[in-house]
Scaffold this motif. Sequence first.
Motif, PDB file in Angstrom:
ATOM      1  N   GLN A 182      -6.046  -3.644  -6.132  1.00  0.00           N
ATOM      2  CA  GLN A 182      -6.145  -2.686  -4.822  1.00  0.00           C
ATOM      3  C   GLN A 182      -5.938  -3.567  -3.447  1.00  0.00           C
ATOM      4  OE1 GLN A 182      -7.166   0.469  -4.784  1.00  0.00           O
ATOM      5  NE2 GLN A 182      -6.762   0.574  -2.678  1.00  0.00           N
ATOM      6  N   ASP A 186      -3.030  -1.993  -1.016  1.00  0.00           N
ATOM      7  CA  ASP A 186      -3.324  -1.858   0.545  1.00  0.00           C
ATOM      8  C   ASP A 186      -2.217  -2.659   1.544  1.00  0.00           C
ATOM      9  OD1 ASP A 186      -5.538  -0.533  -0.228  1.00  0.00           O
ATOM     10  OD2 ASP A 186      -7.075  -1.994   0.092  1.00  0.00           O
ATOM     11  N   LYS A 189       0.795  -0.623   1.347  1.00  0.00           N
ATOM     12  CA  LYS A 189       0.631   0.544   2.216  1.00  0.00           C
ATOM     13  C   LYS A 189       0.972   0.358   3.695  1.00  0.00           C
ATOM     14  CE  LYS A 189      -2.428   4.193   3.192  1.00  0.00           C
ATOM     15  NZ  LYS A 189      -3.883   4.999   2.967  1.00  0.00           N
ATOM     16  N   LYS A 190       0.548  -0.914   3.909  1.00  0.00           N
ATOM     17  CA  LYS A 190       0.426  -1.458   5.483  1.00  0.00           C
ATOM     18  C   LYS A 190       1.868  -1.717   5.826  1.00  0.00           C
ATOM     19  CE  LYS A 190      -4.173  -3.257   6.024  1.00  0.00           C
ATOM     20  NZ  LYS A 190      -5.097  -4.450   6.043  1.00  0.00           N
TER      21      LYS A 190
END
Length: 304
Positions: A182, A186, A189-190
Amino acid sequence: MTSLARSYVWWPNMDNDLENKVRTCNNCQINRKNPPEAPLHPWEWPSRPWERIHIDYAGPFLGKIFLIMVDAYSKWLEVHPTNVATSRATIEKLRSTFAIHGFPKTIVSDNASNGLAERAVQTFKVGMKKMSNKESLETRVSRFLFKYRITPHSTTGITPAGMLMSRKPRSRLDVLHPDVRQRVQDQQKKQKELHDQHAVDRQLRPGDLVYSREYGKQQKWCPGVINTQTGPVSYTIQLEDDREVYRHQDQVIHRETPDENENDVRDPDTNQQPVLDQQVVSEENAVPAARYPQRDRQTPDYYS
C-alpha cells in the motif's frame, strides 16, 4: 541407628552389619526417598521440519483429553481434544494431522524419554488456563495455538510457524506495521499526480500520421505512420524511409495534412516538411553569431 548401637554395644564390623541390615530391610526399601535423577540424554535435533514428532496425552483437563503433538525441529504444536485416549482415537487424530503436514520419519510416544511432549503439555495447560472462560473450548484452543505458533520459541529464537512454513502468518499485530504494498501504491499515486499536472493525454491509434523523434541526426522529426500500439503509451511506427521504430508517446507528435488544417503553411508543388518543423530544426541547429563590445579608439599622445 549406628550412633544408637555404639552407645550401648560394640562388635567387629558393626557398622557394615548395620548397613547391610538396613539395605535388605523390606520396610526401609519401600519407604525410601526417590533415587537421584539420571543424566540427561537429549534427542538429536532433526535436520528438517516434521522429521520427528513427539506425542503425549494431557488430561483429563477442562472436561476433555487432549492429544498433544510437537515437532522436534520447529516446536510446532498440534492439539486435538478427544473424549477417550484409545488407540483408535489416536490413529484418527494422527491421520488428520498427517493429511496436512505429511508423514514424519519418527514418532516418539515413550513417557520415559518424551520430555519434549511433556513440556508441550505443561505449556498447553498453562496457556489454556490464561484464556477467557467466556468462549467455547474450541475457540480457546485455536486462539492459544495461533498465539503460540507466531511467538518466537525460547530454544530456537524463531517462531514455530517460521520454522515449519518459512513464512510469517499475518496477525492483528501486523496492523501496527505499514503495508509495504500500500505504501508503494500511495507513493506511485503521488508521483503520478505530480507528473500529470502538466501532462496531456494524447490519443494515438494505428494508422495515424505522426512524426517520430529522431536522435543523432540533423532532422529532429521524421514522418511516419503508427503500425501497432505495444503498451498504454508506446507504439511501433513505420517511417517513410522504410524503417520501423519503437517510440514512447512523448516521442511522437501528430502529423497534420492540408486536408486537416487549411492554415498549414506548405508549398503545394513540393513535398517539404511543415514550416513549423523547419523552424524548429533551424532554430535548434542555428549557430549564434559572435558579438564583440564596441569601443572608441583615441589617437595616442607621442612623447616629444
